[in-house]
Design a protein around this motif. Structure first.
Motif, PDB file in Angstrom:
ATOM      1  N   LYS B  16     118.766  26.883 -30.609  1.00  0.00           N
ATOM      2  CA  LYS B  16     118.383  25.827 -31.549  1.00  0.00           C
ATOM      3  C   LYS B  16     116.871  25.660 -31.556  1.00  0.00           C
ATOM      4  CE  LYS B  16     122.630  23.157 -31.058  1.00  0.00           C
ATOM      5  NZ  LYS B  16     123.209  22.310 -30.013  1.00  0.00           N
ATOM      6  N   THR B  17     116.217  26.222 -32.549  1.00  0.00           N
ATOM      7  CA  THR B  17     114.773  26.036 -32.652  1.00  0.00           C
ATOM      8  C   THR B  17     114.507  24.758 -33.447  1.00  0.00           C
ATOM      9  OG1 THR B  17     114.679  27.371 -34.631  1.00  0.00           O
ATOM     10  CG2 THR B  17     114.218  28.492 -32.566  1.00  0.00           C
ATOM     11  N   GLN B  18     113.400  24.109 -33.092  1.00  0.00           N
ATOM     12  CA  GLN B  18     113.047  22.859 -33.760  1.00  0.00           C
ATOM     13  C   GLN B  18     111.587  22.904 -34.173  1.00  0.00           C
ATOM     14  OE1 GLN B  18     114.296  20.007 -30.777  1.00  0.00           O
ATOM     15  NE2 GLN B  18     116.208  19.634 -31.868  1.00  0.00           N
ATOM     16  N   GLY B  19     111.353  22.737 -35.478  1.00  0.00           N
ATOM     17  CA  GLY B  19     109.982  22.731 -35.971  1.00  0.00           C
ATOM     18  C   GLY B  19     109.343  21.369 -35.775  1.00  0.00           C
ATOM     19  N   PHE B  20     108.055  21.359 -35.426  1.00  0.00           N
ATOM     20  CA  PHE B  20     107.336  20.099 -35.310  1.00  0.00           C
ATOM     21  C   PHE B  20     105.877  20.359 -35.637  1.00  0.00           C
ATOM     22  CE2 PHE B  20     104.946  20.520 -31.273  1.00  0.00           C
ATOM     23  CZ  PHE B  20     105.507  21.689 -30.762  1.00  0.00           C
ATOM     24  N   SER B  21     105.071  19.301 -35.685  1.00  0.00           N
ATOM     25  CA  SER B  21     103.657  19.528 -35.976  1.00  0.00           C
ATOM     26  C   SER B  21     102.784  18.754 -35.005  1.00  0.00           C
ATOM     27  CB  SER B  21     103.329  19.119 -37.417  1.00  0.00           C
ATOM     28  OG  SER B  21     103.322  17.710 -37.527  1.00  0.00           O
ATOM     29  N   PHE B  22     101.637  19.357 -34.687  1.00  0.00           N
ATOM     30  CA  PHE B  22     100.644  18.721 -33.835  1.00  0.00           C
ATOM     31  C   PHE B  22      99.304  18.807 -34.553  1.00  0.00           C
ATOM     32  CE2 PHE B  22      97.366  18.970 -30.498  1.00  0.00           C
ATOM     33  CZ  PHE B  22      97.586  17.751 -29.888  1.00  0.00           C
ATOM     34  N   GLY B  29     109.689  24.655 -31.185  1.00  0.00           N
ATOM     35  CA  GLY B  29     110.164  24.559 -29.812  1.00  0.00           C
ATOM     36  C   GLY B  29     111.670  24.696 -29.820  1.00  0.00           C
ATOM     37  N   PHE B  30     112.276  24.425 -28.667  1.00  0.00           N
ATOM     38  CA  PHE B  30     113.730  24.511 -28.565  1.00  0.00           C
ATOM     39  C   PHE B  30     114.322  23.132 -28.303  1.00  0.00           C
ATOM     40  CE2 PHE B  30     112.752  28.949 -26.975  1.00  0.00           C
ATOM     41  CZ  PHE B  30     113.180  29.579 -28.126  1.00  0.00           C
ATOM     42  N   ALA B  31     115.568  22.980 -28.699  1.00  0.00           N
ATOM     43  CA  ALA B  31     116.284  21.759 -28.333  1.00  0.00           C
ATOM     44  C   ALA B  31     116.273  21.650 -26.809  1.00  0.00           C
ATOM     45  CB  ALA B  31     117.719  21.824 -28.855  1.00  0.00           C
ATOM     46  N   GLY B  32     115.994  20.464 -26.304  1.00  0.00           N
ATOM     47  CA  GLY B  32     115.934  20.265 -24.852  1.00  0.00           C
ATOM     48  C   GLY B  32     114.513  20.207 -24.333  1.00  0.00           C
ATOM     49  N   ALA B  36     105.707  17.850 -24.493  1.00  0.00           N
ATOM     50  CA  ALA B  36     104.702  18.521 -23.663  1.00  0.00           C
ATOM     51  C   ALA B  36     105.083  19.976 -23.428  1.00  0.00           C
ATOM     52  CB  ALA B  36     104.541  17.789 -22.338  1.00  0.00           C
ATOM     53  N   ALA B  37     106.360  20.217 -23.123  1.00  0.00           N
ATOM     54  CA  ALA B  37     106.808  21.587 -22.883  1.00  0.00           C
ATOM     55  C   ALA B  37     106.629  22.435 -24.143  1.00  0.00           C
ATOM     56  CB  ALA B  37     108.267  21.582 -22.446  1.00  0.00           C
ATOM     57  N   GLU B  89     111.200  13.403 -26.035  1.00  0.00           N
ATOM     58  CA  GLU B  89     112.069  14.553 -26.295  1.00  0.00           C
ATOM     59  C   GLU B  89     111.763  15.122 -27.667  1.00  0.00           C
ATOM     60  OE1 GLU B  89     116.300  13.919 -25.364  1.00  0.00           O
ATOM     61  OE2 GLU B  89     115.629  12.056 -24.429  1.00  0.00           O
ATOM     62  N   LEU B  90     111.724  16.433 -27.740  1.00  0.00           N
ATOM     63  CA  LEU B  90     111.420  17.084 -29.013  1.00  0.00           C
ATOM     64  C   LEU B  90     112.595  16.926 -29.979  1.00  0.00           C
ATOM     65  CD1 LEU B  90     109.198  18.899 -30.318  1.00  0.00           C
ATOM     66  CD2 LEU B  90     110.659  20.846 -29.753  1.00  0.00           C
ATOM     67  N   PHE B  91     112.268  16.711 -31.260  1.00  0.00           N
ATOM     68  CA  PHE B  91     113.303  16.742 -32.300  1.00  0.00           C
ATOM     69  C   PHE B  91     112.705  17.429 -33.519  1.00  0.00           C
ATOM     70  CE2 PHE B  91     111.172  12.638 -32.387  1.00  0.00           C
ATOM     71  CZ  PHE B  91     110.728  12.557 -33.704  1.00  0.00           C
ATOM     72  N   ALA B  92     113.570  17.940 -34.361  1.00  0.00           N
ATOM     73  CA  ALA B  92     113.091  18.661 -35.536  1.00  0.00           C
ATOM     74  C   ALA B  92     112.339  17.711 -36.439  1.00  0.00           C
ATOM     75  CB  ALA B  92     114.271  19.282 -36.280  1.00  0.00           C
ATOM     76  N   GLY B  93     111.158  18.120 -36.884  1.00  0.00           N
ATOM     77  CA  GLY B  93     110.379  17.292 -37.792  1.00  0.00           C
ATOM     78  C   GLY B  93     109.436  16.327 -37.099  1.00  0.00           C
TER      79      GLY B  93
END
Lengths: 107, 990
Positions: B16-22, B29-32, B36-37, B89-93
């Protein structure tokens, strides 16, 4: 958030349902009293680090005023009793003395 | 380069890849992952700038102690500043933006501060901006404020909702590591009601990362079994993503559950704030690793050794290809081993200890890792990223023996127990010499209501740092059998400065507080300047005052302070631990209390009618009352003036239902009221009304109102709208606590009755039109009342007046309030009746010189100051406040007393204006001789009128005085009688 047991209704009341009334066992000094007596009654309230007697009202419960003996430093509650008491009950005094041998009394 | 490893990662789901922006840059990144990771996996090591010097900063930690990697999270109505990437926690978007830089993260103008850092030492602001005094307010503060602050405050309304909940248990276990799980298992098996909280999304704490073996099983498997066993217990509740924020009196705990932080917009509340009352608290809150103080320890790429291990094992993220480990203990060797096992290079382990033995170093050596004993990192090389380290002797002053190229540094200065929950309610700490940390002193716990210990600390939080020690600690304190395989560790050695003899140039680059830029040199400077108390040093240097609240390096800081003062660390002590453990968002604290249900609203029985008429409402305590009833095209001021003139010329109606109404009844009721009021109420005949004043024991005026003698043994006391509950409580206080042998009952019936004032020359005609009761002057004179039926409704009609007009106040049971109001409106139509609001009421009473509690009084005013001596009985031996009023200074002739004021030019004196007197007081402020208390434009008189307190009061009638105006200038006014309208009272009596 203190918990005090209301001696009237027996509810273990949380601080949110109580309202504080400061020092207990005050003797009222009215007209005819000296300036010193009135000053002590009105303004010279005790603020001990240790055993303290306070008035509390079960404001959002049965509405009754009661008195509580507790330690202001550790928040240990020694007991509560009705406001219609001229002095703390003897068993409560004995209990506090046993737990706090240095305690000098409520007056 | 930091990067994602090809294999491993116990918490991530690679499917499960998740797109995000910085900062607008798209990443995946990945789910989980934590944010920071994921940032590290995208080689985003530079994530922020420090607060003071704007130095480039990277991720240091993997948990709540992170000082650097804070971001603005989200945007618009979901923007949250200062969010820790390490606990997000990372989430998509997901959208994140770095903070505290301008114009960009990579190029920050503020970094100029870094180059003048030697001129910005501890206390710089205090020392520099003290003179000239005026410049602080007008020059320095505005500029400093511009540069202060980290995240951006959100501007939009919060789109999310928050809720609050209560929970009760015998035992609250905080921390879902192996100690907490085992504690919950033991407690759960005993049958106690248990709640177990874990602040992260995952259970097991550090044990699965460290590869511990428990009861013969890998930690991961043991944790899974423990969770299953707990899940099967009906008496145990487990809750992750739920942080115990604070421990309060008598087992009260506030916990913040991040319900939907990681699934924004899914309809669930964002946070749930738990108010938990527990018999006892088991704090299994673990320990936090400390940095080491060497020059350049703040460069991006220098991380805590445990964090490096977390990123590698949990998320398969390597901070760098070549990581140098620097340590004073054996635990950091686990990081070197984990990196090596992940296929990465560890060029060297720099160990400050002269002799390095033990199983973990032996294993590291066996893996071919170079171990340098007795060595120190003299300096980290690099700018925005680590490029290498210079090595020297720990015992030395910083001469460089060797340089090692690397792109990451993993440091460990030892571990400090998380003692916050123990300390919040006064639990005391002892200094553990062997492990160089503070841990709970079991002899001095925070106490419960019965004097028993309220908090028990187990595991790493109690100084039992290894898995074996932690489970042994649980067994010793709580029972149970779980055991972890012991891994032998040699003693750590405290290292507070590296190398120990480092000179000033190096110490200026050794960071203690990363976010606030406090260095070893700053704390030493504070000590030299005489700051011997740790609390003072904290505030002077800002050590530990950043958003991590000293979690990372308070111990390092106070150790440096102790060394500088040549004292022991326990003698210097710690600063105070206060809740919350980590910040709780205001939304969670507010919960559902926003908008309409922000606070309870009290509505009169006629409320809906007012709203339907378009009344402009104002808050009066929890009540909402009509301020005025503007007609189309009318301003509020115009409406108020119309309502007043109409009442004075025709007839007006006021909803007075909010007026306090207390029934006092019993054989001793009269005697009691004589004590309560300054005048005599026991002699009031049945059927009559009397105005009365109540004072507190100091003698100051506290409330006023009309008292009605209902029957031989019962009185009805009217109080101010805001004063009903307070006065009822005041009555009960005296009855229950002082005169408990008096037979008196009180009942607050404020909400049981609606009350309507009908006032004006035509008032009688309106009542007569309704019919059913003789309301003539003879049958119902001023200050009397009758009971009967008015327009078919059971009513008590009082002839009392607050407007000065012919006035009836009609009380009916609340359920008839609206019916009576509507009947009066209909009956009054032909006589020109109009409703009037509170502002018209205020102006009319001021025209009559009637005082208002809270306007003319402020807790320092006695009735005599307001020329109300006529309402004080001279005959009574005692009443509440009598002795207080006998105090000498209250009889002084120069007290400020009530008078009226009329401006010479007819204007309105500004609210709150003072009357200056000659000269200045010792603070350099102008002396004053009075102030305005009520000031209005009187439409009746067509000019500004006012009441106020002035030295000498009515003795100064005729004198012209000056009131100050906001923004300069004065307004002249003549002192006069405060009764401006109908001085003889003919209208009210009519």
């Amino acid at each position: 958030m203190l918990i005090l047991e209301c001696p009237y209704c027996g509810v273990k009341a949380e601080e949110t349902e109580l309202s504080p009334g400061y020092e207990a066992h005050l003797k009222r000094f009215g007209p005819g009293s000296s300036d010193d007596e009135f000053n002590d009654y009105m303004f010279a309230r005790k603020n001990p680090k240790g055993v303290h007697f306070e008035r509390w009202r079960h404001a959002y419960g049965c509405g009754k005023w009661f008195l509580a003996a507790r330690c202001t430093a550790t928040l240990e509650v020694f007991g509560t009793y009705p406001a219609q008491s001229s002095e703390p009950p003897a068993d409560l005094v004995a209990k506090i003395k046993a737990k706090r041998p240095d305690w000098s009394g409520y007056k | 380069m930091s990067t994602r490893l090809a294999k491993g990662g116990r918490l991530i789901d690679r499917t499960k890849t998740q797109g995000f922006s910085f900062n607008g840059k798209r990443m995946t990144g990945f789910a989980g992952d934590t944010l920071a990771a994921a940032l590290l996996a995208n080689d985003q090591m530079l994530v922020g700038r420090s607060f003071k010097y704007h130095r480039p900063r990277g991720i240091v930690a993997s948990g709540a102690e992170e000082p650097n990697a804070l971001v603005n999270l989200g945007s618009g109505s979901r923007l949250e500043p200062n969010q820790r990437t390490t606990t997000t926690e990372l989430f998509a978007g997901l959208e994140a933006a770095s903070q505290n830089h301008w114009p960009s993260l990579e190029f920050d103008v503020g970094v100029a501060n870094n180059y003048v850092a030697r001129f910005l030492p501890a206390g710089f602001y205090y020392k520099t901006f003290i003179h000239p005094r005026a410049a602080w307010k007008h020059v320095f503060e505005p500029i400093i404020r511009q540069s202060a602050g980290l995240g951006k405050a959100p501007k939009d309304r919060d789109a999310d909702r928050y809720e609050q909940a209560y929970a009760f248990c015998d035992l609250l276990v905080v921390g879902g590591g192996i100690a907490g799980l085992q504690a919950a298992l033991v407690a759960g098996r005993s049958g106690a009601r248990v709640i177990l909280l874990e602040q992260t999304a995952h259970w097991g704490g550090r044990a699965p990362v460290d590869g511990d073996v428990i009861d013969g099983k890998p930690a991961e498997a043991w944790v899974k079994d423990a969770l299953q066993a707990l899940g099967e217990m009906q008496n145990v509740t487990i809750r992750n993503r739920c942080k115990a924020a604070g421990v309060y009196d008598h087992g009260y705990v506030l916990a913040d559950e991040k319900v939907a932080d990681h699934t924004p917009g899914d309809g669930r509340p964002k946070h749930r704030l738990w108010r938990i009352r527990t018999g006892r608290i088991i704090a299994a809150t673990g320990a936090l690793e400390r940095p080491l103080s060497f020059a350049g320890n703040d460069l991006p790429g220098v991380m805590l050794a445990g964090a490096v291990r977390d990123y590698t094992v949990n998320f398969a993220v390597s901070p760098g290809d070549r990581t140098v480990v620097v340590t004073n203990n054996d635990d950091a060797y686990r990081t070197a081993i984990a990196l090596k096992e992940a296929g990465l290079e560890v060029p060297a382990i720099i160990d400050a200890r002269a002799s390095v033995t033990g199983a973990l170093p032996a294993k590291a050596r066996a893996m071919g890792i170079r171990v340098e004993a007795g060595r120190a990192v003299v300096k980290v090389k690099g700018g925005k990223r680590v490029t290498g380290v210079a090595i020297g002797l720990q015992a030395g002053e910083g001469a460089v023996l060797d340089e090692i190229g690397c792109d990451a540094v993993a440091m460990s200065g030892g571990w400090s127990p998380v003692v916050h929950l123990w300390s919040h309610c006064g639990g005391k700490l002892i200094w553990d010499e062997a492990q160089a940390h503070f841990r709970p002193d079991p002899k001095r716990p925070p106490t419960n209501h019965d004097g028993s210990a309220m908090v028990t600390v187990v595991g790493a939080a109690n100084g039992a740092l290894t898995a074996a020690a932690a489970l042994a600690d649980v067994a010793a304190q709580m029972g149970g059998e779980a055991k972890a395989e012991a891994v032998e560790e040699a003693a750590m050695e405290p290292v507070w400065i590296m190398p120990q003899g480092a000179g000033p140039a190096l110490k200026m680059k050794m960071w203690l507080d990363y976010q606030n830029d406090v260095k070893v040199s700053d704390v030493q400077l504070a000590a030299r300047e005489g700051y011997t108390s740790v609390e003072h040093t904290k505030r002077y240097t800002t050590l530990g005052m950043a958003t991590d609240q000293g979690k990372l390096s308070n111990i390092n800081g106070l150790a440096v302070l102790a060394q500088s003062l040549n004292e022991g660390i326990p003698q210097v002590g710690t600063t105070t631990f206060r809740p919350p453990y980590t910040p709780v968002t205001l939304g969670a604290l507010a919960g559902e209390a926003r908008d309409e249900i922000f606070q309870p609203l009290r509505r009169s029985p006629i409320h809906a009618w007012h709203e339907a008429q378009g009344a402009y409402m104002e808050p009066v305590g929890l009540w909402r009352r009509p301020y005025c009833y503007p007609k189309a095209g009318e301003s509020h001021e115009q409406a108020v003036h119309r309502e007043i003139l109409n009442t004075r010329k025709a007839v007006g109606m006021l909803d007075a239902s909010t007026l306090g109404k207390i029934i006092v009844k019993g054989p001793d009721a009269g005697r009691f009221l004589d004590m309560l009021y300054t005048n005599v109420m026991s002699t009031l005949p049945v059927g009559k009304c009397r105005y009365g004043l109540m004072c507190n024991e100091q003698g100051f005026l506290s409330d006023d109102g009309v008292v009605v003698r209902l029957t031989e043994d019962s009185w009805l006391c009217h109080t101010t709208s805001g004063g009903a509950d307070r006065i009822h409580g005041w009555m009960e206080d005296w009855l229950q606590c002082e005169w408990w042998d008096w037979q008196v009952y009180t009942a607050n019936v404020t909400e049981q009755y609606a009350q309507i004032a009908v006032a004006g020359p035509n008032a009688r005609k309106v009542l007569e039109k309704l019919g059913g009761m003789d309301v003539s002057k003879e049958a119902l004179p001023f200050m009397a009342f009758v009971e009967g039926h008015l327009g078919g409704l059971p009513a008590r009609v009082h002839r009392i007046s607050f407007s000065g007009e012919l006035s009836y106040e009609i009380a009916v049971p609340a359920s008839h309030g609206l019916a009576l109001w509507q009947a009066l409106i209909a009956a009054g139509a032909e006589f020109g009746v109009q409703p009037y609001g509170t502002e018209a009421m205020h102006v009319m009473r001021a025209e009559k010189g009637f005082i208002m509690i809270g306007d003319e009084t402020d807790g320092t005013v006695i009735p005599q100051d307001l020329n109300l001596g006529w309402a004080i009985s001279k005959k009574k031996a005692d009443y509440l406040g009598k002795r207080g009023q006998e105090r000498v200074y209250l009889a002084r002739a120069d007290r400020w007393k009530l008078a009226g004021f009329e401006t010479l030019d007819g204007s309105v004196i500004p609210d709150g204006a003072y009357i200056p007197a000659a000269g200045h007081n010792p603070n350099g402020q102008r002396n004053t001789q009075g102030r305005v208390t009520s000031t209005y434009h009187s439409p009746t008189l067509g000019k500004g009128i006012a009441m106020g307190l002035i030295r000498g009061g009515l003795d100064r009638i005729g004198e012209v005085v000056e009131f100050t105006k906001m923004g300069g200038g004065t307004v002249q006014a003549r002192v006069c009688d405060p009764v401006f309208y109908d001085k003889e009272g003919e209208k009210g009596n009519g």
